[in-house]
Design an enzyme around this catalytic site. Structure first.
Site, PDB file in Angstrom:
ATOM      1  N   ARG A 230      29.099  74.031  59.910  1.00 18.40           N
ATOM      2  CA  ARG A 230      27.848  73.828  59.191  1.00 18.40           C
ATOM      3  C   ARG A 230      26.738  74.611  59.883  1.00 18.40           C
ATOM      4  NH1 ARG A 230      30.668  72.374  55.874  1.00 18.40           N
ATOM      5  NH2 ARG A 230      30.782  70.410  54.700  1.00 18.40           N
ATOM      6  N   GLU A 259      21.130  79.310  53.376  1.00 18.62           N
ATOM      7  CA  GLU A 259      22.152  80.107  52.712  1.00 18.62           C
ATOM      8  C   GLU A 259      21.749  80.432  51.279  1.00 18.62           C
ATOM      9  OE1 GLU A 259      25.929  78.123  53.136  1.00 18.62           O
ATOM     10  OE2 GLU A 259      26.017  78.533  55.281  1.00 18.62           O
ATOM     11  N   HIS A 278      29.928  82.260  54.379  1.00 19.77           N
ATOM     12  CA  HIS A 278      30.416  80.891  54.142  1.00 19.77           C
ATOM     13  C   HIS A 278      31.668  80.919  53.254  1.00 19.77           C
ATOM     14  CE1 HIS A 278      29.020  76.421  53.886  1.00 19.77           C
ATOM     15  NE2 HIS A 278      30.324  76.529  54.096  1.00 19.77           N
TER      16      HIS A 278
END
Length: 317
Positions: A230, A259, A278
């Protein structure tokens, strides 16, 4: 006839599963924004979410909603309390991408130690003499500290053992019985970090950085940091200052505080840092598994056979 709203593009296998069930209708929005899926919520009995936010105000307007199924295992962008107040269960897909994430973690470890970006750039720029710099390092016999020893952390440990790394673990929420004799368990994060040549973060989101200003005082010179868990687990100031001073030899990051990250993010200027969008859990294989399982959770709910271990907001349907 229950109506299912799918917010976000799914692997076709999940859609095919729905099409086989004639006792359901569904709306499918591939490109989702904060606004464009809201009108469909009025008629939705179930909601399948990919990365879309689901806020309290949205939940309060979802009068027919009976279940929310998350396409993945994280749910930071969903107001779990608001769902619980309306007695709406939130489900995740369980262990469908731990293999993908652990492989990605191992890839980042190797890429950083082997200076893959710099080597690739050297060849593309006809700088063959780069090889004489001996910048690449071996991972054999290096000390790997895994912070967070769930499924992914355990998989990373198994992969790293094959390369001959020395594995140690810090996770105050697990029993030492889960750790084999080949793995060293640390009670103290400061002591664990001080001996680590490489640190892999494989834990859920926490309120404050694990690699903080205070903890950074214990980092071993030349350490490599890997984060596929994370954003926010590593203090950005610690990381940038550590890279500048040489305290941190490199990093591999798949997750970020924001993000997508700002295009002016300073980390992109460091060739000893590998950045990926990600995507650690997003392989062809895992996309299929997540798609099918997130749809199956909804079908199981209406069929009265939902696996309660996959409910993450404390609602008992």
């Amino acid at each position: 006839m229950p109506n299912i709203l799918i917010a976000g593009e799914l692997h076709p296998a999940g859609i095919d599963l729905l099409k086989k069930r004639s006792n359901y209708t569904f709306d499918y929005i591939k490109e989702v924004s904060d606004e464009n899926f809201l009108p469909y919520l009025v008629n939705a009995d179930a909601l399948l979410l990919r990365t879309q936010r689901f806020r309290k105000e949205d939940i309060e307007e979802s009068n027919n909603l009976k279940i929310v199924s998350r396409h993945g295992v994280g749910f930071d962008s969903i107001d779990t309390k608001a769902l619980r107040e309306k007695n709406i269960p939130l489900t995740i897909v369980g262990d469908v991408n731990s293999t993908s994430v652990s492989e990605h973690t191992m890839m980042l470890i190797l890429a950083v130690f082997k200076r893959v970006l710099l080597a690739d750039e050297a060849v593309r720029k006809s700088n063959w003499k780069y090889r004489d710099n001996y910048e690449s390092s071996e991972i054999f016999a290096k000390n790997l500290l895994i912070i967070g020893f769930g499924r992914i952390g355990q998989n990373v440990a198994n992969l790293a053992k094959v390369f001959g790394m020395n594995i140690s673990v810090y996770d105050p929420y697990i029993s030492t019985k889960l750790v084999s004799k080949e793995v060293r368990y640390w009670d103290s994060l400061e002591e664990a970090i001080s001996q680590a040549d490489c640190i892999s973060l494989n834990l859920p989101k926490v309120e404050s950085p694990v690699i903080s200003q205070e903890i950074a005082k214990h980092l071993k010179l030349g350490v490599v940091l890997i984060n596929t868990a994370r954003g926010g687990l590593i203090d950005l100031n610690v990381l940038t200052k550590g890279l500048q001073s040489g305290l941190i030899a490199g990093a591999g990051l798949d997750v970020f505080d924001d993000e997508p990250p700002d295009q002016n993010m300073i980390l992109k200027d460091y060739k000893q840092v590998i950045l990926t969008p990600h995507q650690a859990g997003l392989t062809t294989e895992s996309a299929r598994r997540m798609s099918v399982k997130s749809v199956q959770n909804i079908l199981d709910f209406f069929d009265g056979k939902l696996d309660k271990k996959l409910i993450v907001n404390g609602v008992n349907p």
